[in-house]
Design a protein around this motif. Structure first.
Motif, PDB file in Angstrom:
ATOM      1  N   LEU A 194      -1.496  11.074  -6.452  1.00 53.25           N
ATOM      2  CA  LEU A 194      -0.165  10.490  -6.445  1.00 53.25           C
ATOM      3  C   LEU A 194       0.561  10.777  -5.130  1.00 53.25           C
ATOM      4  O   LEU A 194       1.403   9.980  -4.696  1.00 53.25           O
ATOM      5  CB  LEU A 194       0.639  11.005  -7.635  1.00 53.25           C
ATOM      6  N   GLY A 195       0.252  11.894  -4.484  1.00 54.17           N
ATOM      7  CA  GLY A 195       0.861  12.182  -3.200  1.00 54.17           C
ATOM      8  C   GLY A 195       0.528  11.130  -2.163  1.00 54.17           C
ATOM      9  O   GLY A 195       1.394  10.697  -1.382  1.00 54.17           O
ATOM     10  N   GLU A 196      -0.721  10.660  -2.152  1.00 56.61           N
ATOM     11  CA  GLU A 196      -1.113   9.622  -1.204  1.00 56.61           C
ATOM     12  C   GLU A 196      -0.545   8.260  -1.602  1.00 56.61           C
ATOM     13  O   GLU A 196      -0.352   7.397  -0.743  1.00 56.61           O
ATOM     14  CB  GLU A 196      -2.631   9.553  -1.086  1.00 56.61           C
ATOM     15  N   VAL A 197      -0.284   8.052  -2.882  1.00 54.87           N
ATOM     16  CA  VAL A 197       0.401   6.833  -3.307  1.00 54.87           C
ATOM     17  C   VAL A 197       1.791   6.758  -2.675  1.00 54.87           C
ATOM     18  O   VAL A 197       2.272   5.682  -2.293  1.00 54.87           O
ATOM     19  CB  VAL A 197       0.505   6.793  -4.849  1.00 54.87           C
ATOM     20  N   LEU A 198       2.453   7.905  -2.556  1.00 56.21           N
ATOM     21  CA  LEU A 198       3.826   7.941  -2.053  1.00 56.21           C
ATOM     22  C   LEU A 198       3.905   8.151  -0.546  1.00 56.21           C
ATOM     23  O   LEU A 198       4.905   7.770   0.074  1.00 56.21           O
ATOM     24  CB  LEU A 198       4.599   9.048  -2.772  1.00 56.21           C
ATOM     25  N   ARG A 199       2.887   8.773   0.060  1.00 51.07           N
ATOM     26  CA  ARG A 199       2.885   8.990   1.505  1.00 51.07           C
ATOM     27  C   ARG A 199       1.453   8.921   2.005  1.00 51.07           C
ATOM     28  O   ARG A 199       0.637   9.782   1.681  1.00 51.07           O
ATOM     29  CB  ARG A 199       3.505  10.347   1.870  1.00 51.07           C
ATOM     30  N   GLU A 200       1.151   7.904   2.788  1.00 49.81           N
ATOM     31  CA  GLU A 200      -0.204   7.674   3.293  1.00 49.81           C
ATOM     32  C   GLU A 200      -0.216   7.860   4.806  1.00 49.81           C
ATOM     33  O   GLU A 200       0.538   7.204   5.529  1.00 49.81           O
ATOM     34  CB  GLU A 200      -0.656   6.260   2.933  1.00 49.81           C
ATOM     35  N   ASN A 201      -1.065   8.750   5.291  1.00 55.65           N
ATOM     36  CA  ASN A 201      -1.128   9.039   6.727  1.00 55.65           C
ATOM     37  C   ASN A 201       0.260   9.323   7.300  1.00 55.65           C
ATOM     38  O   ASN A 201       0.664   8.788   8.330  1.00 55.65           O
ATOM     39  CB  ASN A 201      -1.785   7.875   7.488  1.00 55.65           C
ATOM     40  N   SER A 202       1.006  10.175   6.575  1.00 56.28           N
ATOM     41  CA  SER A 202       2.363  10.606   6.944  1.00 56.28           C
ATOM     42  C   SER A 202       3.379   9.469   6.915  1.00 56.28           C
ATOM     43  O   SER A 202       4.495   9.626   7.418  1.00 56.28           O
ATOM     44  CB  SER A 202       2.373  11.273   8.329  1.00 56.28           C
ATOM     45  N   THR A 203       3.044   8.340   6.307  1.00 60.95           N
ATOM     46  CA  THR A 203       3.932   7.183   6.245  1.00 60.95           C
ATOM     47  C   THR A 203       4.433   7.004   4.822  1.00 60.95           C
ATOM     48  O   THR A 203       3.629   6.896   3.885  1.00 60.95           O
ATOM     49  CB  THR A 203       3.186   5.902   6.676  1.00 60.95           C
ATOM     50  N   ARG A 204       5.738   6.999   4.653  1.00 61.80           N
ATOM     51  CA  ARG A 204       6.305   6.831   3.316  1.00 61.80           C
ATOM     52  C   ARG A 204       6.034   5.412   2.804  1.00 61.80           C
ATOM     53  O   ARG A 204       6.329   4.430   3.481  1.00 61.80           O
ATOM     54  CB  ARG A 204       7.814   7.093   3.337  1.00 61.80           C
ATOM     55  N   ARG A 205       5.526   5.327   1.581  1.00 61.28           N
ATOM     56  CA  ARG A 205       5.210   4.029   0.974  1.00 61.28           C
ATOM     57  C   ARG A 205       6.420   3.579   0.155  1.00 61.28           C
ATOM     58  O   ARG A 205       6.461   3.651  -1.075  1.00 61.28           O
ATOM     59  CB  ARG A 205       3.938   4.114   0.133  1.00 61.28           C
ATOM     60  N   THR A 206       7.421   3.094   0.883  1.00 60.86           N
ATOM     61  CA  THR A 206       8.726   2.819   0.281  1.00 60.86           C
ATOM     62  C   THR A 206       8.673   1.678  -0.729  1.00 60.86           C
ATOM     63  O   THR A 206       9.371   1.722  -1.746  1.00 60.86           O
ATOM     64  CB  THR A 206       9.759   2.508   1.371  1.00 60.86           C
ATOM     65  N   ALA A 207       7.884   0.650  -0.470  1.00 64.58           N
ATOM     66  CA  ALA A 207       7.830  -0.473  -1.412  1.00 64.58           C
ATOM     67  C   ALA A 207       7.223  -0.039  -2.740  1.00 64.58           C
ATOM     68  O   ALA A 207       7.644  -0.506  -3.805  1.00 64.58           O
ATOM     69  CB  ALA A 207       7.043  -1.632  -0.817  1.00 64.58           C
ATOM     70  N   ALA A 208       6.232   0.851  -2.713  1.00 60.33           N
ATOM     71  CA  ALA A 208       5.646   1.348  -3.960  1.00 60.33           C
ATOM     72  C   ALA A 208       6.676   2.149  -4.744  1.00 60.33           C
ATOM     73  O   ALA A 208       6.803   1.987  -5.972  1.00 60.33           O
ATOM     74  CB  ALA A 208       4.420   2.205  -3.654  1.00 60.33           C
ATOM     75  N   ALA A 209       7.421   3.036  -4.067  1.00 62.74           N
ATOM     76  CA  ALA A 209       8.452   3.809  -4.755  1.00 62.74           C
ATOM     77  C   ALA A 209       9.522   2.893  -5.332  1.00 62.74           C
ATOM     78  O   ALA A 209       9.994   3.089  -6.460  1.00 62.74           O
ATOM     79  CB  ALA A 209       9.073   4.818  -3.796  1.00 62.74           C
ATOM     80  N   HIS A 210       9.909   1.881  -4.578  1.00 61.67           N
ATOM     81  CA  HIS A 210      10.916   0.929  -5.054  1.00 61.67           C
ATOM     82  C   HIS A 210      10.407   0.177  -6.290  1.00 61.67           C
ATOM     83  O   HIS A 210      11.155  -0.025  -7.258  1.00 61.67           O
ATOM     84  CB  HIS A 210      11.254  -0.052  -3.940  1.00 61.67           C
ATOM     85  N   ALA A 211       9.139  -0.221  -6.269  1.00 60.08           N
ATOM     86  CA  ALA A 211       8.576  -0.935  -7.417  1.00 60.08           C
ATOM     87  C   ALA A 211       8.589  -0.069  -8.667  1.00 60.08           C
ATOM     88  O   ALA A 211       8.906  -0.528  -9.764  1.00 60.08           O
ATOM     89  CB  ALA A 211       7.155  -1.398  -7.102  1.00 60.08           C
ATOM     90  N   LEU A 212       8.243   1.204  -8.513  1.00 57.15           N
ATOM     91  CA  LEU A 212       8.237   2.100  -9.673  1.00 57.15           C
ATOM     92  C   LEU A 212       9.643   2.313 -10.223  1.00 57.15           C
ATOM     93  O   LEU A 212       9.829   2.481 -11.432  1.00 57.15           O
ATOM     94  CB  LEU A 212       7.598   3.435  -9.297  1.00 57.15           C
ATOM     95  N   LEU A 213      10.636   2.300  -9.353  1.00 55.75           N
ATOM     96  CA  LEU A 213      12.016   2.478  -9.812  1.00 55.75           C
ATOM     97  C   LEU A 213      12.562   1.241 -10.514  1.00 55.75           C
ATOM     98  O   LEU A 213      13.456   1.347 -11.355  1.00 55.75           O
ATOM     99  CB  LEU A 213      12.920   2.828  -8.632  1.00 55.75           C
ATOM    100  N   THR A 214      12.039   0.070 -10.176  1.00 57.98           N
ATOM    101  CA  THR A 214      12.651  -1.169 -10.669  1.00 57.98           C
ATOM    102  C   THR A 214      11.798  -1.971 -11.646  1.00 57.98           C
ATOM    103  O   THR A 214      12.339  -2.829 -12.350  1.00 57.98           O
ATOM    104  CB  THR A 214      12.999  -2.090  -9.482  1.00 57.98           C
ATOM    105  N   ALA A 215      10.494  -1.715 -11.707  1.00 57.74           N
ATOM    106  CA  ALA A 215       9.620  -2.568 -12.514  1.00 57.74           C
ATOM    107  C   ALA A 215       9.829  -2.378 -14.009  1.00 57.74           C
ATOM    108  O   ALA A 215       9.474  -3.245 -14.805  1.00 57.74           O
ATOM    109  CB  ALA A 215       8.162  -2.326 -12.156  1.00 57.74           C
ATOM    110  N   ALA A 216      10.353  -1.227 -14.426  1.00 57.28           N
ATOM    111  CA  ALA A 216      10.703  -1.008 -15.836  1.00 57.28           C
ATOM    112  C   ALA A 216      12.204  -0.694 -15.858  1.00 57.28           C
ATOM    113  O   ALA A 216      12.615   0.461 -15.924  1.00 57.28           O
ATOM    114  CB  ALA A 216       9.888   0.136 -16.425  1.00 57.28           C
TER     115      ALA A 216
END
Length: 548
Positions: A194-216
């Motif tokens: 899950l850490g790599e889901v949220l930050r990949e190669n030191s890059t924040r995966r903002t669209a994934a976090a946004h999707a998790l906050l809004t999809a439900a």
């Protein structure tokens, strides 16, 4: 004076449903018919399934008492005969629908001889509590759900499986790692790290976090979950978020799954934008027990989604075969078919392989050159500059999960002007046309050196299929950020792109594009800053292609 911190990335546009083809009305009508026996209005195939379930099992809705006394909505398919049988527990996906998402598939397991319990995780649908995002409370809830099923089973339960889609897949793996009663898992479109889901190669995966906050949208999140996702969006305390994610990662507990020889089936999409395929495959490699992974064209939940309402679906068929073999003891041959089944883009051919990584003939190294070519020999000393803060000429996807569903329909996202894309916004290199079909099988890798004018920099690498007409399609990609280098220093990036199974047709060319920004990721660059890519003689820049 230290440089100013980069501004937080703007939030992407509202995320679409992660499961756009899920017909909640039809699924709830099916559940109502299971309960009442009244099939008026159901399609004939669904009505026949209702009759088949009611002939062998009793369907009932109820509540599971979870951790801290929170009540979780659930449904139970309980057989009427007292004989021994296997059982399946199904935690629901990340949506407002809850357990009814599994109504058809759970019924098919019941007809096949399983006792089944499906439930809505805490904080979702009508379940009490706050969503813990597969944390300790969710693990405890899964164990309580299994207790609930075992207490109501009419006869001995022989072996036990947990099956989940998306969020439910993560919970299923983590419960299996913590509960010795679980013998097998089916994790469809879940995550490994899950850490790599949220930050990949030191890059924040903002669209994934946004999707998790809004999809439900009606989900009730725990404060730690809200804070962890907010940190990704705003660049907050990422050390706190990564510690939160580590506890919720099957990768953290993979040795326990192997020690107990839990049989793990995974299904994933090559172009997954929510839970990238690379971190799932790295977790899969570490599993020590029986294992299998099905990899398909598409994006998050796309390959298995049509199976939820009952349409023919390869992923659900294989998940059922996995449980039939490892829980019910059927000699159906799935254990002899190899650990990996890959659907190739774009032939859709299915290729079995004994292991991951899949066998490769060789790795082809193509060097980045000053002429814009991908060549067999290094070409040191050139520089290719790109300007930050301008329009992105290529992007991974318009939104999380959206483009991948178009891929399933045979419509991959095109880049019609790829051959002439703006070189002020992208550094581009192309290989010579392929004389024959080029089989890419595995993980492409990139090594590149660049000079960043400011402290804090980001780029995204895209490996593309460039057609003779100048249009392109995405093969693979990966982001990279450096947050610590001093201004005007050389930065070396060694990164794995996302794994792939791709056939590059004759006459097409491999293309590499590097841009400073992609809408899926946070951008550490300052506006109007420059990145200058180069290839020093001691450490030449190149891309490695895995040749199948």
């Amino acid at each position: 004076m230290p440089p100013a911190a980069p501004a937080p990335s703007p939030a992407p546009s509202p995320a679409p449903s992660l499961y756009p083809d899920l017909d909640a009305t039809a699924l709830t009508a099916f559940a109502a018919a299971l309960e009442s026996g009244e099939c008026t209005g159901l399609p004939p195939a669904r009505a026949a399934e209702v009759e088949a379930v009611r002939a062998v099992a009793v369907f009932s809705r109820g509540k599971v008492t979870g951790a801290d006394g929170d009540l979780l909505e659930a449904a139970l398919w309980r057989h009427t005969g007292p004989g021994p049988r296997p059982a399946v527990v199904m935690p629901a996906p990340w949506s407002d629908l809850g357990w009814p998402a599994y109504t058809v598939q759970a019924s098919r397991f019941a007809v096949g001889g399983y006792d089944v319990l499906a439930y809505s995780p805490r904080g979702l649908a009508a379940s009490e509590g706050h969503a813990d995002f597969a944390g300790p409370l969710d693990v405890a809830d899964g164990r309580h759900a299994l207790d609930h099923l075992l207490e109501r089973a009419p006869g001995p339960v022989t072996r036990i499986g947990f099956l989940g889609v998306s969020y439910g897949a993560g919970i299923a793996q983590l419960v299996a790692a913590h509960d010795a009663r679980v013998d097998a898992v089916a994790a469809l479109s879940g995550w490994g790290d899950l850490g790599e889901v949220l930050r990949e190669n030191s890059t924040r995966r903002t669209a994934a976090a946004h999707a998790l906050l809004t999809a439900a949208p009606r989900a009730r999140l725990s404060r730690p979950t809200e804070r962890a996702l907010a940190n990704v969006l705003a660049g907050g305390d990422l050390h706190e978020t990564l510690a939160w994610a580590e506890q919720r990662s099957p990768f953290t507990h993979v040795k326990e799954l192997g020690r107990r020889q839990v049989a793990v089936f995974c299904a994933h999409a090559w172009h997954e934008t929510l839970f990238p395929a690379g971190q799932v495959l790295r977790t899969f490699q570490e599993l020590g027990g029986p294992k299998r992974i099905d990899l398909s064209i598409g994006d998050h939940c796309g390959p298995e989604l049509t199976g939820l309402p009952g349409l023919p679906n390869r992923i659900w068929t294989d998940a059922r075969r996995w449980f039939d073999h490892h829980l019910a003891g059927e000699p159906n041959g799935i254990d002899a078919e190899g650990e990996v089944l890959s659907e190739v883009m774009w032939s859709r051919a299915l290729e079995p392989s004994p292991t991951w990584p899949v066998p490769t003939r060789h790795t082809r190294r193509l060097h980045l050159t000053g002429t814009g070519e991908l060549a067999d020999r290094p070409d040191p000393g050139w520089a290719a500059g790109v300007l930050c803060g301008v329009g992105t000429p290529v992007a991974v996807a318009e939104a999380v999960a959206r483009a991948g569903h178009a891929e399933l329909a045979g419509r991959p996202s095109p880049y019609p002007a790829a051959a002439t894309m703006d070189r002020t916004a992208a550094a581009v290199w192309t290989a010579a046309p392929a004389p024959d079909t080029t089989r890419l099988r595995g993980t492409p890798r990139l090594r590149v050196t660049y000079r960043a004018a400011n402290s804090g920099s980001t780029f995204v690498a895209y490996l593309l299929d460039l057609a003779p007409d100048g249009s392109a399609r995405l093969i693979s990609h990966a982001p990279f950020s450096d947050l610590d280098a001093p201004p005007d220093s050389l930065v070396s990036a060694d990164i794995d792109l996302q794994p792939t199974a791709y056939d590059l047709p004759p006459g097409h060319r491999a293309m590499l594009a590097l841009t400073p920004h992609d809408p899926l990721y946070a951008d550490a660059n300052l506006p109007r800053a420059t990145l200058s890519f180069t290839s020093p003689e001691p450490t030449p820049s190149y891309v490695e292609l895995p040749m199948g």
